[in-house]
Design a protein around this motif. Structure first.
Motif, PDB file in Angstrom:
ATOM      1  N   ILE A   1      44.961  32.645  56.456  1.00 16.30           N
ATOM      2  CA  ILE A   1      43.749  32.086  55.847  1.00 16.30           C
ATOM      3  C   ILE A   1      42.945  33.196  55.167  1.00 16.30           C
ATOM      4  CG2 ILE A   1      41.535  30.982  56.328  1.00 16.30           C
ATOM      5  CD1 ILE A   1      42.826  29.403  58.502  1.00 16.30           C
ATOM      6  N   LYS A   2      42.814  34.327  55.832  1.00 14.46           N
ATOM      7  CA  LYS A   2      42.027  35.420  55.287  1.00 14.46           C
ATOM      8  C   LYS A   2      42.626  35.940  53.975  1.00 14.46           C
ATOM      9  CE  LYS A   2      40.425  36.942  59.831  1.00 14.46           C
ATOM     10  NZ  LYS A   2      40.546  37.972  60.884  1.00 14.46           N
ATOM     11  N   HIS A   3      43.905  35.725  53.772  1.00 10.90           N
ATOM     12  CA  HIS A   3      44.567  36.211  52.569  1.00 10.90           C
ATOM     13  C   HIS A   3      44.870  35.081  51.599  1.00 10.90           C
ATOM     14  CE1 HIS A   3      45.143  39.551  55.390  1.00 10.90           C
ATOM     15  NE2 HIS A   3      45.220  40.315  54.325  1.00 10.90           N
ATOM     16  N   THR A   4      44.154  33.968  51.736  1.00  8.15           N
ATOM     17  CA  THR A   4      44.300  32.843  50.806  1.00  8.15           C
ATOM     18  C   THR A   4      43.086  32.808  49.882  1.00  8.15           C
ATOM     19  OG1 THR A   4      45.564  31.551  52.419  1.00  8.15           O
ATOM     20  CG2 THR A   4      44.539  30.339  50.622  1.00  8.15           C
ATOM     21  N   LEU A   5      43.342  32.682  48.591  1.00  9.96           N
ATOM     22  CA  LEU A   5      42.253  32.660  47.616  1.00  9.96           C
ATOM     23  C   LEU A   5      42.534  31.586  46.577  1.00  9.96           C
ATOM     24  CD1 LEU A   5      39.648  33.953  46.466  1.00  9.96           C
ATOM     25  CD2 LEU A   5      41.118  35.496  45.156  1.00  9.96           C
ATOM     26  N   CYS A   6      41.539  30.740  46.348  1.00  9.14           N
ATOM     27  CA  CYS A   6      41.618  29.731  45.297  1.00  9.14           C
ATOM     28  C   CYS A   6      40.706  30.168  44.154  1.00  9.14           C
ATOM     29  CB  CYS A   6      41.192  28.361  45.825  1.00  9.14           C
ATOM     30  SG  CYS A   6      41.155  27.074  44.552  1.00  9.14           S
ATOM     31  N   VAL A   7      41.285  30.360  42.972  1.00  7.26           N
ATOM     32  CA  VAL A   7      40.515  30.755  41.793  1.00  7.26           C
ATOM     33  C   VAL A   7      40.592  29.624  40.772  1.00  7.26           C
ATOM     34  CG1 VAL A   7      40.183  32.482  39.987  1.00  7.26           C
ATOM     35  CG2 VAL A   7      41.149  33.162  42.203  1.00  7.26           C
ATOM     36  N   THR A   8      39.443  29.061  40.428  1.00  6.25           N
ATOM     37  CA  THR A   8      39.420  27.998  39.418  1.00  6.25           C
ATOM     38  C   THR A   8      38.755  28.518  38.146  1.00  6.25           C
ATOM     39  OG1 THR A   8      37.263  27.033  39.977  1.00  6.25           O
ATOM     40  CG2 THR A   8      39.159  26.323  41.299  1.00  6.25           C
ATOM     41  N   PHE A   9      39.181  27.969  37.020  1.00  4.13           N
ATOM     42  CA  PHE A   9      38.619  28.352  35.723  1.00  4.13           C
ATOM     43  C   PHE A   9      38.085  27.095  35.038  1.00  4.13           C
ATOM     44  CE2 PHE A   9      41.770  31.533  36.766  1.00  4.13           C
ATOM     45  CZ  PHE A   9      41.126  32.725  36.463  1.00  4.13           C
ATOM     46  N   GLY A  10      36.797  27.089  34.784  1.00  4.08           N
ATOM     47  CA  GLY A  10      36.196  25.981  34.061  1.00  4.08           C
ATOM     48  C   GLY A  10      36.341  24.643  34.751  1.00  4.08           C
TER      49      GLY A  10
ATOM     50  N   TRP B   1      36.341  29.712  55.451  1.00  7.32           N
ATOM     51  CA  TRP B   1      36.866  28.822  54.426  1.00  7.32           C
ATOM     52  C   TRP B   1      36.109  28.991  53.117  1.00  7.32           C
ATOM     53  CZ3 TRP B   1      38.797  23.374  56.152  1.00  7.32           C
ATOM     54  CH2 TRP B   1      39.719  23.526  57.196  1.00  7.32           C
ATOM     55  N   ASN B   2      34.798  29.109  53.196  1.00  7.32           N
ATOM     56  CA  ASN B   2      33.982  29.222  51.985  1.00  7.32           C
ATOM     57  C   ASN B   2      34.365  30.454  51.169  1.00  7.32           C
ATOM     58  OD1 ASN B   2      31.733  28.002  50.510  1.00  7.32           O
ATOM     59  ND2 ASN B   2      30.634  29.886  50.973  1.00  7.32           N
ATOM     60  N   SER B   3      34.757  31.517  51.853  1.00  5.15           N
ATOM     61  CA  SER B   3      35.108  32.762  51.164  1.00  5.15           C
ATOM     62  C   SER B   3      36.439  32.680  50.435  1.00  5.15           C
ATOM     63  CB  SER B   3      35.149  33.921  52.174  1.00  5.15           C
ATOM     64  OG  SER B   3      36.203  33.721  53.108  1.00  5.15           O
ATOM     65  N   CYS B   4      37.171  31.595  50.628  1.00 10.24           N
ATOM     66  CA  CYS B   4      38.480  31.439  49.988  1.00 10.24           C
ATOM     67  C   CYS B   4      38.380  30.892  48.561  1.00 10.24           C
ATOM     68  CB  CYS B   4      39.375  30.503  50.815  1.00 10.24           C
ATOM     69  SG  CYS B   4      39.862  31.168  52.412  1.00 10.24           S
ATOM     70  N   PHE B   5      37.167  30.609  48.075  1.00  6.31           N
ATOM     71  CA  PHE B   5      37.018  29.956  46.773  1.00  6.31           C
ATOM     72  C   PHE B   5      36.212  30.809  45.799  1.00  6.31           C
ATOM     73  CE2 PHE B   5      37.810  26.640  49.833  1.00  6.31           C
ATOM     74  CZ  PHE B   5      38.716  25.810  49.177  1.00  6.31           C
ATOM     75  N   LEU B   6      36.803  31.049  44.623  1.00  3.62           N
ATOM     76  CA  LEU B   6      36.122  31.737  43.531  1.00  3.62           C
ATOM     77  C   LEU B   6      36.236  30.859  42.289  1.00  3.62           C
ATOM     78  CD1 LEU B   6      34.729  34.246  42.280  1.00  3.62           C
ATOM     79  CD2 LEU B   6      37.023  35.107  41.739  1.00  3.62           C
ATOM     80  N   HIS B   7      35.103  30.456  41.747  1.00  6.87           N
ATOM     81  CA  HIS B   7      35.079  29.573  40.584  1.00  6.87           C
ATOM     82  C   HIS B   7      34.553  30.351  39.375  1.00  6.87           C
ATOM     83  CE1 HIS B   7      35.706  26.337  43.450  1.00  6.87           C
ATOM     84  NE2 HIS B   7      34.659  26.769  44.133  1.00  6.87           N
ATOM     85  N   VAL B   8      35.376  30.469  38.349  1.00  6.94           N
ATOM     86  CA  VAL B   8      34.984  31.189  37.141  1.00  6.94           C
ATOM     87  C   VAL B   8      34.484  30.171  36.117  1.00  6.94           C
ATOM     88  CG1 VAL B   8      35.718  32.810  35.352  1.00  6.94           C
ATOM     89  CG2 VAL B   8      36.780  32.886  37.623  1.00  6.94           C
ATOM     90  N   ALA B   9      33.278  30.393  35.591  1.00  8.17           N
ATOM     91  CA  ALA B   9      32.676  29.465  34.627  1.00  8.17           C
ATOM     92  C   ALA B   9      32.028  30.255  33.503  1.00  8.17           C
ATOM     93  CB  ALA B   9      31.646  28.570  35.311  1.00  8.17           C
ATOM     94  N   ALA B  10      32.356  29.892  32.267  1.00  9.85           N
ATOM     95  CA  ALA B  10      31.799  30.567  31.099  1.00  9.85           C
ATOM     96  C   ALA B  10      30.657  29.755  30.504  1.00  9.85           C
ATOM     97  CB  ALA B  10      32.890  30.787  30.049  1.00  9.85           C
ATOM     98  N   ASN B  11      29.707  30.443  29.882  1.00 14.42           N
ATOM     99  CA  ASN B  11      28.555  29.731  29.341  1.00 14.42           C
ATOM    100  C   ASN B  11      28.927  28.860  28.136  1.00 14.42           C
ATOM    101  OD1 ASN B  11      28.994  31.905  27.588  1.00 14.42           O
ATOM    102  ND2 ASN B  11      26.822  32.083  27.071  1.00 14.42           N
TER     103      ASN B  11
END
Length: 557
Positions: free
Chosen positions: A142-151, A170-180
Motif C-alpha cells: 500500500i505504501k508503494h502504491t500511487l494513483c496519478v490522475t491528469f485532468g 490511503w489518502n497519500s496514495c492519490f495525486l491529481h494533476v490539474a492545469a488551469n
C-alpha cells in the motif's frame, strides 16, 4: 474506436494506465460514449448526477459507523461497472507482481480525464484487496502504491472524501494533476457549471481528496487541504470562463509539458519581489501559490486581496481547530499520572479509589479528579471517533502506542463512570449506560490479542501500572449488580425467583474467582471498606456458613 488503454511495465515502476480519449461529437452522453470518446467532455455538465453507495456494493468497504454512506459520479461508476471484467484481470496481473516488489518499486496507476476517475476507483478497490489479504503484515505494498490522475473531474461527495481522507495512508496514495487551461477538473465547481447542485457550499456536492498538483504556464503548486483545493480550482477557472468558442474551451490539454517541466527543474521565483510586499510567511506562501497556478501576478495581487484573505483565514482556523493526537497524548499521560496518585492515596483509608470517588465530597482532590476524568473522556471519545471513520477493512486496531494508552485509560477511568452511574440509582450499566467508545476500545484490544499484538509489552513501567489495574473495566458494574441482587434477596423482592437470583450470584462469584486466578484484578478490591468486600459479607450471610466454594476457601486464607 479508441478504448481504455492498459499498460503494465514489468520493471520499476509498475505502471497501470487508464485513459479514454476525448473527441468532439454530437451524441448523447452515456457511459459507453464516454468510454469510446464519442462526445465532448463538455456534455458531462449534464451528467453531474451522483449515485449513492447503496448501489455500489464493491465499494461498501469505505463505509464506517460515522460515514455510513457516500455518493460518486454516475458516469465514473457506470464506466467502472462496464469495465469490471477487464479490471478484475488487471488486478490479477498486479497481484502477480506484488511478491516482486522491492523497497524502491512503486505501483503507479494513472488515468486521464474520466479515465482518471476510473483509475482512482480501481486504486481504492486494489487497496482494499491488499488490506484484507495482508492485514496481519506490514502494508508495504500500500505504501508503494500511487494513483496519478491528469485532468480528472471531481469524483465524489463529502462522505466519499471523508472515507478516504480519514485514512492518511490511503489518502497519500492519490495525486491529481490539474492545469488551469483544462476545464474538466473544474467540471462540478458550481461557478463554472450552472447545472451543478448547490449543496453545503458554493462548490456544490463534489469534494476533492488526496493531493492536487495545480499547474499553469507560470509554474505549479501542491495542495492537500480539500477546501483550499476547491477554492483554487474555482480561482483557476476564471481565466478560461470567458472563452466563447466551446471547441477551444474543451480542447484536450497536453499534460506532457508540465510533467517534463517538473522532471527537469525545480524553479522557485518571486521571493525577492515578495520581500518588499509582505513579511507574513503564510500570506507570502498563499501569494506564491496563486501566482504559480496563474491566478494572480505578484505585481497585481491587490486585486485578489479578498481571495488571499479568505485562504489565510481558513488556514489559520484549521490550524487552531486541528486535532493533534500525538501532542495531546502527552497531556493525557499527565492526567493519568494524577489519577494514579489519587488511586494510591485512596488505598490508605481502606476504601479504594472506586469507592472513594463514588462517595466523593467537595475537597480540591475530588474536584480535580472529576476534571481529569472529563478531559480524558473527551480526548479518547474523539480518538475513537477518528479511528471509526477510517475504512472498515483497515481494521480497528490502533498502533501499539495508542492501543496501550486506550487500554490503560479504559481500565482506569471507566470505573469512575460506573461510580457516577450507580450513584444516580441507575441499573444495568453494560446495557444502558456504557459509552460506545469504551466498547470499541475493548473490542480493539481483543482483536490485537488474536493477532498476537501485545500493547507496550516491552515497557516495564507501563507493565507495572497495568498490573495495578483490574483488567475488566466493567468489574465494578458487576459488583454493583451483585449488591443489588443481594439487597433484593434481603428485602424479599419477588420480581425474580430466589433460585434465579442465587444462580446469578454464584455465576458472579465464579467469574471473580477466574479473574483472581488469572491475576486480572487489582489488590484494592480486597480493601475492607470496598464495595466488593461489602458484597462478599452480604453474599456469605445469604449463602450460610455451610456453603463452600473456591472463592470462600480463597477468602478464608
Amino acid at each position: 474506436m479508441p478504448s481504455l488503454g492498459v499498460l503494465l511495465l514489468l520493471h520499476q515502476p509498475v505502471l497501470v494506465s487508464l485513459a479514454p480519449d476525448r473527441r468532439l461529437g454530437s451524441k448523447s452522453p452515456d457511459a459507453e460514449g464516454v468510454l469510446n470518446g464519442e462526445y465532448p467532455p463538455g456534455d458531462l455538465l449534464k451528467e453531474e448526477e451522483l449515485v449513492p453507495s447503496t448501489s455500489l456494493p464493491q465499494f461498501q468497504f469505505l463505509c464506517s459507523k460515522s460515514s455510513s454512506s457516500f455518493s460518486i459520479h454516475k458516469a465514473a461508476a457506470t464506466l467502472f461497472g462496464r469495465l469490471h471484467d477487464q479490471l478484475v484481470n488487471l488486478k490479477t496481473q498486479v497481484e502477480q507482481f506484488e511478491g516482486q516488489f522491492k523497497d524502491r518499486t512503486r505501483l503507479i496507476i494513472t488515468g486521464h480525464s474520466l479515465g482518471g476517475s476510473v483509475a482512482s476507483l480501481f486504486t481504492l478497490w486494489l487497496l482494499d484487496n491488499i488490506s484484507q489479504r495482508d492485514k496481519d503484515k506490514d502494508k508495504s505494498v500500500i505504501k508503494h502504491t500511487l494513483c496519478v490522475t491528469f485532468g480528472a473531474p471531481l469524483l465524489g461527495d463529502k462522505g466519499f472524501q471523508e472515507a478516504i481522507s480519514c485514512s492518511s495512508l490511503w489518502n497519500s496514495c492519490f495525486l491529481h494533476v490539474a492545469a488551469n487551461q483544462d476545464l474538466v477538473p473544474r467540471l462540478f465547481i458550481s461557478p463554472h457549471n450552472p447545472n451543478a447542485m448547490d449543496i453545503d457550499s458554493q462548490t456544490g456536492p463534489y469534494r476533492p481528496f488526496g493531493t492536487f498538483l495545480l499547474c499553469s504556464a507560470s509554474g505549479c503548486t501542491c495542495v492537500e487541504d480539500p477546501d483550499a483545493v476547491s477554492e483554487l480550482l474555482e480561482a483557476m477557472g476564471l481565466e478560461t470562463a470567458g472563452i466563447q468558442n466551446p471547441n477551444e474551451a474543451w480542447q484536450i490539454f497536453d499534460y506532457g509539458k508540465p510533467v517534463k517541466c517538473l522532471m527537469s527543474i525545480v524553479n522557485i521565483k518571486g521571493l525577492a519581489q515578495l520581500g518588499e510586499l509582505t513579511v507574513d510567511t503564510l500570506r507570502a506562501g498563499i501569494i506564491l501559490q496563486l501566482e504559480a497556478i496563474g491566478v494572480i501576478s505578484i505585481q497585481q495581487n491587490s486585486g485578489n486581496r479578498e481571495l488571499i484573505a479568505k485562504m489565510e483565514k481558513d488556514c489559520l482556523l484549521k490550524k487552531k481547530k486541528a486535532f493533534d493526537p500525538s501532542k495531546k497524548l502527552n497531556d493525557m499521560k499527565i492526567y493519568m499520572v494524577n489519577l494514579e496518585w489519587y488511586k494510591k492515596t485512596c488505598a490508605s483509608d481502606e476504601r479504594g479509589y472506586y469507592d472513594s470517588y463514588k462517595s466523593k465530597g467537595s475537597s480540591q482532590k475530588d474536584i480535580k479528579v472529576v476534571e481529569f476524568k472529563k478531559r480524558l473522556n473527551k480526548y479518547w471519545e474523539k480518538m475513537v471517533a477518528e479511528a471509526e471513520r477510517k475504512p472498515q477493512t483497515e481494521g480497528a486496531a490502533f498502533m501499539t502506542r495508542w492501543l496501550y494508552g486506550g487500554t490503560n485509560y479504559r481500565r482506569m477511568v471507566e470505573p469512575l463512570d460506573i461510580a457516577d452511574y450507580y450513584s444516580k440509582g441507575c441499573r444495568d450499566y453494560k446495557t444502558n449506560g456504557r459509552s460506545q467508545h469504551f466498547i470499541r476500545l475493548e473490542q480493539w484490544l481483543e482483536e490485537a490479542k488474536k493477532q498476537n499484538v501485545s500493547p507496550s509489552s516491552t515497557d516495564s513501567k507501563k507493565q507495572k501500572v497495568s498490573a495495578l489495574l483490574t483488567e475488566d473495566s466493567c468489574f465494578w458494574a458487576d459488583v454493583e449488580e451483585a449488591l443489588i441482587l443481594c439487597k433484593s434477596l434481603k428485602d424479599g423482592d419477588q420480581r425474580k425467583s430466589r433460585e434465579s437470583t442465587i444462580k446469578n450470584l454464584i455465576k458472579f462469584e465464579e467469574d471473580v474467582m477466574k479473574q483472581i486466578e488469572n491475576y486480572a484484578v487489582s489488590p484494592e478490591i480486597f480493601l475492607e471498606k470496598s464495595s466488593f468486600m461489602q458484597w462478599w459479607r452480604e453474599y456469605k450471610e445469604i449463602m450460610g456458613t455451610t456453603y463452600s466454594s473456591q472463592l470462600t476457601r480463597f477468602m478464608e486464607k
